[in-house]
Design a protein around this motif. Structure first.
Motif, PDB file in Angstrom:
ATOM      1  N   ASN A  18       0.853  -1.178   0.000  1.00 42.85           N
ATOM      2  CA  ASN A  18       0.000   0.000   0.000  1.00 42.85           C
ATOM      3  C   ASN A  18       0.899   1.240   0.000  1.00 42.85           C
ATOM      4  OD1 ASN A  18      -1.996   1.850   0.243  1.00 42.85           O
ATOM      5  ND2 ASN A  18      -2.694   1.200   2.270  1.00 42.85           N
ATOM      6  N   VAL A  19       0.910   2.007  -1.081  1.00 39.07           N
ATOM      7  CA  VAL A  19       1.801   3.165  -1.213  1.00 39.07           C
ATOM      8  C   VAL A  19       1.126   4.472  -0.827  1.00 39.07           C
ATOM      9  CG1 VAL A  19       3.248   2.094  -2.964  1.00 39.07           C
ATOM     10  CG2 VAL A  19       1.250   3.406  -3.666  1.00 39.07           C
ATOM     11  N   VAL A  20      -0.105   4.445  -0.440  1.00 39.79           N
ATOM     12  CA  VAL A  20      -0.817   5.671  -0.089  1.00 39.79           C
ATOM     13  C   VAL A  20      -0.146   6.403   1.077  1.00 39.79           C
ATOM     14  CG1 VAL A  20      -3.014   6.622   0.722  1.00 39.79           C
ATOM     15  CG2 VAL A  20      -2.984   4.878  -1.067  1.00 39.79           C
ATOM     16  N   PRO A  21       0.284   5.740   2.149  1.00 39.79           N
ATOM     17  CA  PRO A  21       0.973   6.474   3.224  1.00 39.79           C
ATOM     18  C   PRO A  21       2.274   7.122   2.747  1.00 39.79           C
ATOM     19  CG  PRO A  21       0.269   4.329   4.017  1.00 39.79           C
ATOM     20  CD  PRO A  21       0.034   4.348   2.541  1.00 39.79           C
ATOM     21  N   PHE A  22       2.995   6.457   1.851  1.00 42.81           N
ATOM     22  CA  PHE A  22       4.222   7.039   1.313  1.00 42.81           C
ATOM     23  C   PHE A  22       3.931   8.293   0.504  1.00 42.81           C
ATOM     24  CE2 PHE A  22       5.431   2.449   1.540  1.00 42.81           C
ATOM     25  CZ  PHE A  22       6.274   2.574   2.636  1.00 42.81           C
ATOM     26  N   ILE A  23       2.869   8.258  -0.266  1.00 43.42           N
ATOM     27  CA  ILE A  23       2.483   9.432  -1.066  1.00 43.42           C
ATOM     28  C   ILE A  23       2.096  10.582  -0.139  1.00 43.42           C
ATOM     29  CG2 ILE A  23       0.776  10.320  -2.695  1.00 43.42           C
ATOM     30  CD1 ILE A  23       0.722   7.487  -3.932  1.00 43.42           C
ATOM     31  N   ASP A  24       1.390  10.289   0.933  1.00 45.29           N
ATOM     32  CA  ASP A  24       1.012  11.331   1.898  1.00 45.29           C
ATOM     33  C   ASP A  24       2.244  11.982   2.515  1.00 45.29           C
ATOM     34  OD1 ASP A  24      -1.611  10.797   1.385  1.00 45.29           O
ATOM     35  OD2 ASP A  24      -1.944   9.583   3.193  1.00 45.29           O
ATOM     36  N   VAL A  25       3.204  11.173   2.909  1.00 45.31           N
ATOM     37  CA  VAL A  25       4.431  11.707   3.501  1.00 45.31           C
ATOM     38  C   VAL A  25       5.186  12.567   2.491  1.00 45.31           C
ATOM     39  CG1 VAL A  25       6.714  11.064   4.398  1.00 45.31           C
ATOM     40  CG2 VAL A  25       4.674   9.882   5.206  1.00 45.31           C
ATOM     41  N   VAL A  28       3.495  15.950   2.090  1.00 40.88           N
ATOM     42  CA  VAL A  28       3.752  16.809   3.249  1.00 40.88           C
ATOM     43  C   VAL A  28       5.167  17.383   3.166  1.00 40.88           C
ATOM     44  CG1 VAL A  28       4.083  16.816   5.752  1.00 40.88           C
ATOM     45  CG2 VAL A  28       2.064  15.738   4.765  1.00 40.88           C
ATOM     46  N   LEU A  29       6.154  16.559   2.831  1.00 36.01           N
ATOM     47  CA  LEU A  29       7.527  17.052   2.681  1.00 36.01           C
ATOM     48  C   LEU A  29       7.639  18.081   1.559  1.00 36.01           C
ATOM     49  CD1 LEU A  29       9.590  13.786   3.203  1.00 36.01           C
ATOM     50  CD2 LEU A  29       9.418  15.748   4.728  1.00 36.01           C
ATOM     51  N   LEU A  30       6.938  17.848   0.466  1.00 38.90           N
ATOM     52  CA  LEU A  30       6.956  18.802  -0.644  1.00 38.90           C
ATOM     53  C   LEU A  30       6.425  20.159  -0.200  1.00 38.90           C
ATOM     54  CD1 LEU A  30       7.339  19.355  -3.702  1.00 38.90           C
ATOM     55  CD2 LEU A  30       4.971  18.635  -3.988  1.00 38.90           C
ATOM     56  N   VAL A  31       5.326  20.164   0.527  1.00 32.51           N
ATOM     57  CA  VAL A  31       4.758  21.422   1.014  1.00 32.51           C
ATOM     58  C   VAL A  31       5.729  22.108   1.974  1.00 32.51           C
ATOM     59  CG1 VAL A  31       2.906  22.394   2.433  1.00 32.51           C
ATOM     60  CG2 VAL A  31       2.359  20.734   0.644  1.00 32.51           C
ATOM     61  N   ILE A  32       6.343  21.349   2.861  1.00 34.62           N
ATOM     62  CA  ILE A  32       7.300  21.930   3.812  1.00 34.62           C
ATOM     63  C   ILE A  32       8.464  22.573   3.066  1.00 34.62           C
ATOM     64  CG2 ILE A  32       9.013  21.360   5.579  1.00 34.62           C
ATOM     65  CD1 ILE A  32       6.964  19.290   6.637  1.00 34.62           C
ATOM     66  N   PHE A  33       9.025  21.881   2.087  1.00 33.79           N
ATOM     67  CA  PHE A  33      10.157  22.438   1.340  1.00 33.79           C
ATOM     68  C   PHE A  33       9.748  23.633   0.489  1.00 33.79           C
ATOM     69  CE2 PHE A  33      12.151  18.114   1.867  1.00 33.79           C
ATOM     70  CZ  PHE A  33      13.085  18.559   2.782  1.00 33.79           C
ATOM     71  N   MET A  34       8.523  23.624  -0.037  1.00 31.33           N
ATOM     72  CA  MET A  34       8.065  24.768  -0.827  1.00 31.33           C
ATOM     73  C   MET A  34       7.920  26.011   0.049  1.00 31.33           C
ATOM     74  SD  MET A  34       5.326  22.955  -3.386  1.00 31.33           S
ATOM     75  CE  MET A  34       4.579  24.487  -3.800  1.00 31.33           C
ATOM     76  N   ILE A  35       7.543  25.817   1.291  1.00 32.51           N
ATOM     77  CA  ILE A  35       7.375  26.956   2.202  1.00 32.51           C
ATOM     78  C   ILE A  35       8.721  27.450   2.713  1.00 32.51           C
ATOM     79  CG2 ILE A  35       6.466  27.617   4.468  1.00 32.51           C
ATOM     80  CD1 ILE A  35       4.073  25.775   3.864  1.00 32.51           C
TER      81      ILE A  35
END
Length: 146
Positions: A18-25, A28-35
């Motif tokens: 199940n890769v859904v939790p990996f995609i969620d993480v 979240v990391l992408l948003v953190i780095f964009m900010i």
């Protein structure tokens, strides 16, 4: 009986991850780095004068030495992103050391538009005394021009 259960009522092991939790993480990391990425840009706040001019052709791979004067009249030397606040005497010594290592390195001056003309002239005189024969001035294009 069909499905994930066998005759005893126990579940069969799944053959897929199940890769859904990996995609969620990752999101979240992408948003953190964009900010946080825009906050990482550092440097001296200089309000450059705006003028229409031709950009200087860059024929070297080496970063130029950038000497900045901020609105308070403080001097900064930058080479390859490393920016250091210096006094006028230290500025001369530092530029001499940098030019001894790479004599063809270009020297550019960033002066805040609110700094007195005398401070920029003093800076350029100090650079000339340090052995810099050709100094470039950095400006911004007027609004609407690129």
């Amino acid at each position: 009986m069909h499905g994930p259960f066998n005759r005893m009522g126990r579940r069969k092991p799944m053959n897929e991850i199940n890769v859904v939790p990996f995609i969620d993480v990752m999101l979240v990391l992408l948003v953190i780095f964009m900010i946080t990425a825009p906050m990482l840009t550092q440097g001296v706040e200089v309000d450059l004068p705006q003028t229409a001019s031709q950009p200087i052709e860059d024929d070297e791979d080496r970063d130029p030495i950038i000497v900045s004067v901020d609105r308070e009249g403080e001097y900064f030397v930058s080479l390859g992103g490393d920016e250091t606040q210096v006094s006028l005497d230290e500025l001369s010594e530092r530029v001499i050391i940098l030019l001894e290592r790479h004599p063809t390195t270009r020297v550019l001056v960033r002066g805040d538009r609110n700094v007195s003309y005398g401070q920029v002239v003093t800076l350029m005189s100090t650079l000339q005394t340090a052995g810099v024969s050709n100094v470039g001035l950095i400006s911004e294009p007027p609004p609407g021009e690129s």
